[in-house]
Motif scaffolding. Structure first.
Motif, PDB file in Angstrom:
ATOM      1  N   ILE A 198       1.025  -1.271   0.066  1.00  0.00           N
ATOM      2  CA  ILE A 198      -0.087   0.190   0.032  1.00  0.00           C
ATOM      3  C   ILE A 198       0.720   1.416   0.004  1.00  0.00           C
ATOM      4  O   ILE A 198       0.458   2.474  -0.043  1.00  0.00           O
ATOM      5  CB  ILE A 198      -1.072   0.060   1.172  1.00  0.00           C
ATOM      6  N   GLY A 199       2.137   1.199   0.188  1.00  0.00           N
ATOM      7  CA  GLY A 199       3.122   2.226   0.327  1.00  0.00           C
ATOM      8  C   GLY A 199       4.364   2.075   0.211  1.00  0.00           C
ATOM      9  O   GLY A 199       4.989   0.696   0.253  1.00  0.00           O
ATOM     10  N   LYS A 200       5.217   3.044  -0.270  1.00  0.00           N
ATOM     11  CA  LYS A 200       6.760   2.753  -0.434  1.00  0.00           C
ATOM     12  C   LYS A 200       7.182   4.082   0.535  1.00  0.00           C
ATOM     13  O   LYS A 200       6.693   5.332   0.326  1.00  0.00           O
ATOM     14  CB  LYS A 200       7.111   2.986  -1.773  1.00  0.00           C
ATOM     15  N   VAL A 201       8.479   4.151   0.748  1.00  0.00           N
ATOM     16  CA  VAL A 201       9.220   5.060   1.718  1.00  0.00           C
ATOM     17  C   VAL A 201      10.597   4.996   0.916  1.00  0.00           C
ATOM     18  O   VAL A 201      11.277   4.156   0.807  1.00  0.00           O
ATOM     19  CB  VAL A 201       9.479   4.789   2.920  1.00  0.00           C
ATOM     20  N   ARG A 202      11.011   6.040   0.281  1.00  0.00           N
ATOM     21  CA  ARG A 202      12.203   6.341  -0.341  1.00  0.00           C
ATOM     22  C   ARG A 202      13.127   7.657   0.260  1.00  0.00           C
ATOM     23  O   ARG A 202      12.430   8.714   0.552  1.00  0.00           O
ATOM     24  CB  ARG A 202      11.813   6.370  -1.664  1.00  0.00           C
ATOM     25  N   SER A 203      14.337   7.234   0.495  1.00  0.00           N
ATOM     26  CA  SER A 203      15.226   8.352   0.965  1.00  0.00           C
ATOM     27  C   SER A 203      16.033   9.057  -0.240  1.00  0.00           C
ATOM     28  O   SER A 203      16.213   8.364  -1.212  1.00  0.00           O
ATOM     29  CB  SER A 203      16.002   7.916   2.183  1.00  0.00           C
ATOM     30  N   ASN A 204      16.550  10.063   0.060  1.00  0.00           N
ATOM     31  CA  ASN A 204      17.645  10.714  -0.906  1.00  0.00           C
ATOM     32  C   ASN A 204      19.024   9.845  -0.223  1.00  0.00           C
ATOM     33  O   ASN A 204      19.056   9.220   0.476  1.00  0.00           O
ATOM     34  CB  ASN A 204      17.679  12.262  -0.603  1.00  0.00           C
ATOM     35  N   MET A 205      20.155  10.288  -1.020  1.00  0.00           N
ATOM     36  CA  MET A 205      21.250   9.715  -1.094  1.00  0.00           C
ATOM     37  C   MET A 205      21.845   9.846   0.539  1.00  0.00           C
ATOM     38  O   MET A 205      22.466   8.749   1.041  1.00  0.00           O
ATOM     39  CB  MET A 205      22.484   9.882  -1.859  1.00  0.00           C
ATOM     40  N   LEU A 206      21.530  10.963   1.041  1.00  0.00           N
ATOM     41  CA  LEU A 206      22.398  11.347   2.221  1.00  0.00           C
ATOM     42  C   LEU A 206      21.532  10.342   3.406  1.00  0.00           C
ATOM     43  O   LEU A 206      21.627  10.561   4.609  1.00  0.00           O
ATOM     44  CB  LEU A 206      22.387  12.732   2.820  1.00  0.00           C
ATOM     45  N   GLY A 207      20.164  10.517   3.019  1.00  0.00           N
ATOM     46  CA  GLY A 207      19.330   9.765   4.171  1.00  0.00           C
ATOM     47  C   GLY A 207      18.623  10.626   5.114  1.00  0.00           C
ATOM     48  O   GLY A 207      18.471  10.503   6.042  1.00  0.00           O
ATOM     49  N   THR A 208      18.650  11.855   4.573  1.00  0.00           N
ATOM     50  CA  THR A 208      18.132  13.027   5.197  1.00  0.00           C
ATOM     51  C   THR A 208      16.820  13.423   4.839  1.00  0.00           C
ATOM     52  O   THR A 208      16.175  14.062   5.470  1.00  0.00           O
ATOM     53  CB  THR A 208      18.975  14.482   5.302  1.00  0.00           C
TER      54      THR A 208
END
Length: 241
Positions: free
Chosen positions: A65-75
């Motif tokens: 039902i969902g996805k969580v995605r981060s940038n390269m730095l994880g911020t």
């Protein structure tokens, strides 16, 4: 009303230490299961899948039902529903089938050194007059929640922040009052407030055992938004701690 939930972290198995599964249950006698999240392997950045089936956390699973995605730095973290990614299908005509952006979480670089509390901004779609969430379906980077927030375009978005902890001379540490819902100190513990009403805790999250955490949330957040914010907090952030 505030919904009280519990998150358990499962690290069992060969690779679970690196890719644990998180289970969200409602805190009541039958411990109703709500959803599970797992960090994806072979992903350049932190990437979680969220499913309503605790046994099916595969990328193409029908229960996702969902996805969580981060940038390269994880911020910076972005949370989507299970709609179509416009990058993969750029010519989708119907905007309704494009994925909705549900939350954007931005962690600020920690200015207090390595062990100080984190600062986070939580950007969510606003509510309409019927108290329903406004649908935000960006086709490109300029239409995202984070881009709107950074450009000062506050139309149809709400911004929440973590409550700043106070310094306790006795324990020589930063503390928040979780009213008994959190029993172990952790840099990951947080409370989320609206700046207009700093005494009302919209959401709080904290550790109660090695692999058990409480998650309490209320309107305007839904369970998926709150769980996603917690998953973003589990990640180690080079810039924040």
């Amino acid at each position: 009303m505030t919904l009280q939930c519990r998150i358990t972290r499962d690290k069992k198995g060969v690779d679970r230490g690196l890719y644990p599964t998180y289970y969200l249950h409602l805190e009541r006698d039958d411990g109703l299961f709500l959803m599970a999240g797992r960090k994806r392997k072979k992903s350049k950045t932190s990437n979680y899948l969220i499913s309503v089936d605790p046994t099916d956390l595969s990328r193409g699973g029908e229960s996702v039902i969902g996805k969580v995605r981060s940038n390269m730095l994880g911020t910076k973290f972005t949370i989507f529903d299970n709609g179509v990614n416009p990058d993969k299908q750029p010519f989708v005509q119907e905007r309704e089938s494009l994925r909705q952006e549900l939350v954007s979480v931005s962690y600020e670089t920690n200015v207090l050194g390595f062990r100080g509390p984190r600062k986070m901004a939580v950007i969510i779609p606003g509510m309409n007059q019927d108290c329903e969430r406004v649908s935000i379906r960006p086709r490109n980077e300029h239409e995202t929640l984070l881009a709107r927030f950074q450009n000062g375009n506050m139309e149809n978005i709400s911004v929440l922040h973590n409550k700043a902890p106070s310094w306790n001379e006795e324990t020589q540490s930063y503390v928040l009052n979780f009213h008994g819902r959190v029993t172990q100190a952790s840099v990951k513990n947080f409370q989320i407030i609206n700046d207009d009403d700093p005494e009302h805790i919209v959401m709080q999250f904290g550790r109660v055992a090695e692999d058990v955490f409480t998650m309490d949330f209320s309107y305007p957040l839904c369970a998926l938004q709150a769980f996603s914010i917690c998953l973003s907090s589990f990640d180690s952030k080079l810039a924040c701690e």
